[in-house]
Design an enzyme around this catalytic site. Structure first.
Site, PDB file in Angstrom:
ATOM      1  CB  CYS A  65      -0.852  -0.017   1.381  1.00 51.95           C
ATOM      2  SG  CYS A  65      -2.154   1.344   1.228  1.00 51.95           S
ATOM      3  CB  CYS A  69      -2.655   4.273   7.700  1.00 55.48           C
ATOM      4  SG  CYS A  69      -4.079   5.132   6.147  1.00 55.48           S
ATOM      5  CB  CYS A  72      -2.144   0.334   8.178  1.00 56.48           C
ATOM      6  SG  CYS A  72      -2.454  -0.885   6.864  1.00 56.48           S
ATOM      7  CB  CYS A 109     -15.965  -7.813   4.435  1.00 53.85           C
ATOM      8  SG  CYS A 109     -17.446  -7.445   5.458  1.00 53.85           S
ATOM      9  CB  CYS A 142     -19.425  -4.971   2.580  1.00 55.01           C
ATOM     10  SG  CYS A 142     -18.751  -3.734   3.214  1.00 55.01           S
ATOM     11  CB  CYS A 202     -20.092  -0.310   6.769  1.00 58.36           C
ATOM     12  SG  CYS A 202     -18.963  -0.864   7.747  1.00 58.36           S
ATOM     13  NE  ARG A 272     -19.426  -6.174  11.299  1.00 57.48           N
ATOM     14  CZ  ARG A 272     -19.958  -5.375  10.233  1.00 57.48           C
ATOM     15  NH1 ARG A 272     -19.189  -4.538   9.980  1.00 57.48           N
ATOM     16  NH2 ARG A 272     -21.043  -5.425   9.715  1.00 57.48           N
TER      17      ARG A 272
END
Length: 398
Positions: A65, A69, A72, A109, A142, A202, A272
């Protein structure tokens, strides 16, 4: 306690508590914790009964990626030892999804690391969505692919996606402290794009990153204002090799207070328990089911979670039941956009569980913490890199 009675009454009426009331929940003592759980549990049962929705994560593309962040394990330049692979083929993703559905999940997901999808990526994921829906009757899907460009949400909806996940993660005031390569406003824009396309929106948060109580309340109120159908609550997994590796700020009691606050602010929304529940809630996980009505089954994006079989046993032992495909998650007044319930992680973050296999060898923790954690009793040994399920030849655990 007058505060709790007031919050229960407001929750049953779908009335938003004040910021001071939300902050007061986070400030309650450990001695009052069971009273807090019991009060929030009344609100949870009023809107969702004793049903627990199971969600299953398939990591379509792991690592690599370009975003920075801080939380992460897949971030730019991270040396975390995680699995790294490019896009799963549609049949591979469908096979991974089938394992979770066989374990009782009703929502799959699909997550991919990265800033956001190209149009070619959207075509690829659309093919995967169609394959999963063709091969698994009644499944909800999702997508979670990062920041969306104009028209991409509509294309995913046209391919059969029911929901889109993109987390705000923390308050607007502190967002720049955890990420520099995109903004809080970028995230809000993507949630709004998903909503406008008819996808069930979401969006959730990550706690334990050093934020204040005010930050937590700010982000939950912002999520309520965005009218998300689902709010995944993640507890930071402090991976060695990331800037937040030493942020061990959570206790099981703190996690329960955070979940209770979210339930009071979002009484009729799917709440959740997402990443890090095993790591931080530990033996108090069953109590959290009295607050949240949704969990993930099995492992996380890049780390291992509790065995799927243990999840099912925990739900049954706590007196709850798994939500079935013929039951609609949200109360009738909230149904409309998408299918009315949601996924729980986001591309690039290690925030939601995927697949895991009984008997598979548990990976070693990425590294021993160099310093004692801030919270006494933190289980740093529970952080283990995922070596099974999607992207491997080892069977998943669902």
């Amino acid at each position: 306690m007058d505060l709790l009675n007031t919050l229960v009454d407001k929750g049953l009426r779908r009335e938003l508590p004040s910021r001071d009331e939300a902050l007061a929940v986070l400030a309650t003592s450990d001695e009052d914790l069971l009273d807090v759980v019991a009060a929030a549990g009344k609100v949870r049962r009023h809107w969702f009964g004793r049903r627990v929705k199971l969600n299953y994560l398939v990591n379509l593309k792991s690592g690599l990626c370009p975003e920075d962040c801080s939380y992460c394990s897949q971030r730019l330049g991270a040396e975390t030892g995680i699995l790294k692979y490019t896009w799963l083929k549609p049949d591979e993703a469908s096979k991974a999804a089938a394992a979770g559905l066989a374990g009782g999940a009703k929502r799959v997901c699909l997550v991919a690391s990265g800033r956001g999808p190209t149009d070619r990526d959207v075509d690829r994921v659309s093919d995967t969505i169609r394959t999963i829906k063709e091969q698994n009757e009644g499944v909800e899907v999702c997508a979670c692919l990062g920041l969306l460009s104009d028209g991409q949400a509509e294309r995913l909806r046209g391919a059969g996606a029911d929901a889109y996940n993109h987390n705000l993660n923390t308050s607007e005031a502190t967002y720049g402290d955890i990420t520099k390569t995109h903004t809080y406003a970028d995230r809000v824009d993507t949630v709004q794009k998903a909503h406008a396309a008819g996808l069930s929106a979401c969006s959730g948060l990550i706690s334990g990153m050093g934020e204040t109580d005010e930050d937590l309340v700010d982000v939950v109120f912002a999520l309520r204002d965005l009218d998300a159908d689902s709010v995944p609550v993640n507890f930071l997994i402090p991976f060695e090799g990331t800037p937040l590796a030493k942020e061990w700020n959570l206790t099981p009691q703190r996690c329960l207070r955070i979940l209770a606050m979210v339930r009071f602010v979002c009484p009729d929304i799917e709440v959740r328990i997402a990443g890090g529940r095993e790591l931080h809630l530990r033996t108090l996980q069953p109590l959290a089911l009295h607050l949240a009505n949704s969990i993930f089954l099995g492992d996380y994006l890049t780390s291992e979670g509790q065995a799927g079989k243990a999840d099912l046993e925990m739900i049954a032992d706590a007196g709850f039941e798994v939500e079935t495909t013929d039951q609609v998650t949200l109360p009738e007044h909230r149904r409309g956009g998408g299918c009315g319930s949601v996924c729980g992680s986001e591309g690039g973050a290690d925030e939601a569980p995927a697949e895991a296999a009984d008997g598979a060898a548990r990976a070693e923790a990425p590294a021993t913490q160099a310093e004692a954690p801030a919270v006494p009793g933190a289980r740093t040994d529970l952080v283990a890199v995922r070596r099974r399920g999607a992207g491997t030849d080892v069977a998943p655990n669902a």
